[in-house]
Design a protein around this motif. Structure first.
Motif, PDB file in Angstrom:
ATOM      1  N   LEU A  24      -6.119  -8.382 -10.446  1.00 47.78           N
ATOM      2  CA  LEU A  24      -5.298  -6.599 -10.497  1.00 47.78           C
ATOM      3  C   LEU A  24      -4.764  -6.989  -9.231  1.00 47.78           C
ATOM      4  O   LEU A  24      -3.759  -6.985  -9.623  1.00 47.78           O
ATOM      5  CB  LEU A  24      -6.590  -5.584 -10.040  1.00 47.78           C
ATOM      6  N   SER A  25      -5.211  -7.636  -7.881  1.00 48.79           N
ATOM      7  CA  SER A  25      -4.385  -7.863  -7.052  1.00 48.79           C
ATOM      8  C   SER A  25      -2.995  -8.384  -7.137  1.00 48.79           C
ATOM      9  O   SER A  25      -2.372  -8.744  -6.462  1.00 48.79           O
ATOM     10  CB  SER A  25      -5.094  -7.486  -5.378  1.00 48.79           C
ATOM     11  N   GLN A  30       2.453  -9.638  -8.212  1.00 47.88           N
ATOM     12  CA  GLN A  30       3.676  -9.809  -9.232  1.00 47.88           C
ATOM     13  C   GLN A  30       3.811  -8.909 -10.041  1.00 47.88           C
ATOM     14  O   GLN A  30       5.360  -8.854  -9.688  1.00 47.88           O
ATOM     15  CB  GLN A  30       3.053 -10.902 -10.360  1.00 47.88           C
ATOM     16  N   ALA A  31       3.824  -7.548  -9.820  1.00 48.56           N
ATOM     17  CA  ALA A  31       4.959  -6.610 -11.299  1.00 48.56           C
ATOM     18  C   ALA A  31       5.172  -5.910  -9.737  1.00 48.56           C
ATOM     19  O   ALA A  31       6.616  -6.223 -10.060  1.00 48.56           O
ATOM     20  CB  ALA A  31       3.712  -5.780 -11.488  1.00 48.56           C
ATOM     21  N   GLN A  37      12.800  -7.430  -7.669  1.00 48.90           N
ATOM     22  CA  GLN A  37      14.093  -8.987  -8.196  1.00 48.90           C
ATOM     23  C   GLN A  37      14.673  -7.896  -8.971  1.00 48.90           C
ATOM     24  O   GLN A  37      16.132  -8.152  -9.046  1.00 48.90           O
ATOM     25  CB  GLN A  37      13.007 -10.106  -9.305  1.00 48.90           C
ATOM     26  N   ARG A  38      14.028  -7.554 -10.537  1.00 54.33           N
ATOM     27  CA  ARG A  38      15.019  -7.008 -11.214  1.00 54.33           C
ATOM     28  C   ARG A  38      15.897  -5.425 -11.184  1.00 54.33           C
ATOM     29  O   ARG A  38      16.694  -6.051 -11.429  1.00 54.33           O
ATOM     30  CB  ARG A  38      14.025  -6.373 -12.489  1.00 54.33           C
ATOM     31  N   TRP A  39      15.057  -5.046  -9.977  1.00 55.15           N
ATOM     32  CA  TRP A  39      16.104  -4.060  -9.583  1.00 55.15           C
ATOM     33  C   TRP A  39      17.245  -3.461  -8.550  1.00 55.15           C
ATOM     34  O   TRP A  39      18.453  -3.559  -9.071  1.00 55.15           O
ATOM     35  CB  TRP A  39      14.855  -2.555  -9.154  1.00 55.15           C
ATOM     36  N   PHE A 107       2.513  -4.325 -17.253  1.00 59.60           N
ATOM     37  CA  PHE A 107       1.344  -4.536 -15.745  1.00 59.60           C
ATOM     38  C   PHE A 107       1.360  -3.351 -16.064  1.00 59.60           C
ATOM     39  O   PHE A 107       1.724  -2.518 -14.266  1.00 59.60           O
ATOM     40  CB  PHE A 107       2.449  -5.070 -14.759  1.00 59.60           C
ATOM     41  N   ALA A 108       0.846  -1.956 -17.067  1.00 57.03           N
ATOM     42  CA  ALA A 108       1.236  -0.356 -16.561  1.00 57.03           C
ATOM     43  C   ALA A 108      -1.069  -0.617 -15.994  1.00 57.03           C
ATOM     44  O   ALA A 108      -1.735  -0.325 -16.305  1.00 57.03           O
ATOM     45  CB  ALA A 108       0.314  -0.213 -18.256  1.00 57.03           C
ATOM     46  N   MET A 109      -0.566  -0.714 -14.754  1.00 52.88           N
ATOM     47  CA  MET A 109      -1.954   0.477 -14.312  1.00 52.88           C
ATOM     48  C   MET A 109      -1.484   1.377 -13.381  1.00 52.88           C
ATOM     49  O   MET A 109      -0.880   1.708 -12.916  1.00 52.88           O
ATOM     50  CB  MET A 109      -1.881  -1.200 -13.093  1.00 52.88           C
ATOM     51  N   ALA A 110      -2.402   2.522 -13.313  1.00 55.45           N
ATOM     52  CA  ALA A 110      -2.419   3.760 -12.793  1.00 55.45           C
ATOM     53  C   ALA A 110      -2.267   2.663 -11.015  1.00 55.45           C
ATOM     54  O   ALA A 110      -1.142   3.799 -10.422  1.00 55.45           O
ATOM     55  CB  ALA A 110      -4.161   4.267 -13.084  1.00 55.45           C
TER      56      ALA A 110
END
Length: 141
Positions: A24-25, A30-31, A37-39, A107-110
């Motif tokens: 998870l970490s 990475q997310a 980067q994308r934004w 990467f849908a993590m709460a």
């Protein structure tokens, strides 16, 4: 990718090699990096588009392929509303944001909700609004 890694960790749990807690970490870092980067790329492109818009009186050319790249399940092109295309730099920025969010859905993590909310505001919204404020008023008319 996260789903597959978690499944593999669950399978290896039977032999005592469960590594899911350390994944998870890694995926969270990475997310966060991918979102940044994308934004940043989206804002840079938006600022370049605004500069080009300010230098020329005509709008930025958008090809027919970029306007209708996808089709719905019934074969009709997915067409954005006309008002959306009235200011092409904003349309391009919105498209870049949608593309980045589509990549981030893996990467849908709460635990990332607050991080993404903060990064979205500081790395995308604030610089974009600042770029619009610096734009000459005749370009927005």
């Amino acid at each position: 990718a996260l789903d597959q890694c978690m499944y593999l960790g669950l399978s290896l749990k039977r032999v005592g090699a469960d590594f899911r807690s350390s994944l998870l970490s890694l995926f969270q870092k990475q997310a966060e990096m991918l979102a940044s980067q994308r934004w940043e790329q989206a804002v840079d492109s938006f600022q370049d588009d605004l500069t080009a818009e300010a230098k020329q009186s005509s709008s930025i050319y958008i090809s027919e392929e970029s306007i209708h790249p996808f089709q719905s399940s019934n074969g009709k092109p997915l067409v954005p509303p006309n008002w959306y295309l009235a200011f092409p730099p904003l349309a391009n920025l919105t498209n870049a944001v949608f593309v980045s969010l589509n990549e981030l859905r893996h990467f849908a993590m709460a635990s990332l909700e607050a991080v993404f909310e903060f990064k979205f505001e500081t790395e995308l919204l604030v610089p974009s609004v600042q770029a619009l404020v610096r734009l000459p008023a005749h370009c927005l008319a």
